[in-house]
Design an enzyme around this catalytic site. Structure first.
Site, PDB file in Angstrom:
ATOM      1  N   ASP A 107       0.826  -1.206   0.000  1.00  0.00           N
ATOM      2  CA  ASP A 107       0.000   0.000   0.000  1.00  0.00           C
ATOM      3  C   ASP A 107       0.866   1.265   0.000  1.00  0.00           C
ATOM      4  O   ASP A 107       1.694   1.440  -0.886  1.00  0.00           O
ATOM      5  CB  ASP A 107      -0.958  -0.075   1.207  1.00  0.00           C
ATOM      6  N   HIS A 275      -7.472  -6.476   0.125  1.00  0.00           N
ATOM      7  CA  HIS A 275      -6.382  -5.504   0.104  1.00  0.00           C
ATOM      8  C   HIS A 275      -5.274  -5.814   1.100  1.00  0.00           C
ATOM      9  O   HIS A 275      -4.094  -5.620   0.807  1.00  0.00           O
ATOM     10  CB  HIS A 275      -6.965  -4.115   0.404  1.00  0.00           C
TER      11      HIS A 275
END
Length: 304
Positions: A107, A275
């Site tokens: 991320d 994610h």
């Protein structure tokens, strides 16, 4: 008996007046770990004990997150540019005597890793990046589906003080809303680790720092990326990218094609998760990391 990541020694260094916090442990070749938003270096707690059997692991809190410093943002957001964050990470590695190392990043940390590899190519041996496409590509190819899934990208860059005020009014709710609103909800997060994410979100200055991070990505970071493109510069290091098959990045972008516009040697695939790859699919990630960081160089196209 497997050692808990919480038992790894912590460290603090200072670079240009900003504290850089992290943990170090293990033995073998150095491996830098960088986390994402709104988390801390503890995202790696499920994979670090096994990684540390083969690598010296250095897990760092990005500035503005965890127990690292929270400097005041400036008008062009250079303080929170990925270039500046990359220098923090480089300083941490050099502090421990490592001039060249591998990078595993998720991320926001993966965006820092991208800039680290671009600006300091001699320091980065190879990179494994999790659930991102290049920042510039994601902004330039934004769709309604992406904007709805990644609403925080557009909320956090709004002018101050509204985003900061809303986050600071209830930081625990912010963390739980952002993280719990994705594919698997809050189920993947160990209670003691989630409690740390929440504690760090409540540290004064966190809301301002988070906004500074995202404002930098929407402004000065794009300038830096466009300079690289104009100069024809691509990452030369072997790059492997993994993304969650249930996440927005893989649904909204052709991840491998976009990375091949930025790097020479690229491979990757989707994993059966959302994610938060290190916490949702630690076994699959660990297998990928061990193979990528210990096997001979993979030529582009030889792996899916």
């Amino acid at each position: 008996m497997t050692v808990s990541f919480f038992d790894f020694p912590e460290f603090n260094i200072e670079r240009n007046g900003v504290r850089v916090h992290g943990r170090i442990g293990g033995r073998g070749a150095p491996l830098l770990l960088l986390h994402g938003h709104p988390q801390t270096h503890l995202i790696w707690h499920r994979v670090v004990p096994a990684l540390a059997e083969q690598f010296t692991v250095v897990a760092v809190d990005l500035r503005g997150y965890g127990d690292s410093g929270r400097p005041a943002d400036d008008t062009d957001h250079g303080v929170y540019s990925k270039r500046e964050m990359a220098l923090d990470a480089l300083a941490a590695m050099r502090h421990h005597g490592f001039e060249r190392f591998g990078v595993l990043a998720h991320d926001r940390g993966a965006r820092v890793a991208h800039r680290l590899a671009a600006d300091h190519a001699a320091a980065v041996d190879r990179m494994l990046l999790l659930d991102i496409a290049p920042t510039l590509s994601m902004y330039e190819n934004t769709t309604e589906a992406f904007a709805r899934a990644y609403w925080h990208w557009f909320f956090l860059i709004q002018p101050p003080p509204l985003p900061e005020a809303l986050i600071a009014s209830d930081p625990v709710r912010y963390v739980r809303s952002v993280m719990g609103g994705r594919h698997a909800g809050l189920a993947p997060f160990a209670p003691e680790v989630l409690a740390e994410y929440e504690r760090c979100a409540g540290i004064p200055g966190t809301a301002e720092s988070i906004c500074g991070d995202y404002r930098a990505s929407a402004t000065i970071d794009l300038v830096h990326d466009r300079v690289d493109i104009a100069a024809g510069r691509k990452l030369a290091q072997p790059l492997r990218v993994l993304w969650g098959e249930h996440g927005a990045v893989g649904r909204c972008f052709d991840v491998l094609s976009l990375w091949r516009e930025c790097a020479v040697q690229v491979s990757g695939r989707a994993l059966p998760c959302g994610h938060y790859v290190p916490e949702e699919a630690p076994g699959e990630l660990l297998a990928e990391a061990l193979q990528f960081f210990t096997s001979p160089l993979q030529q582009e196209g030889t792996r899916p």
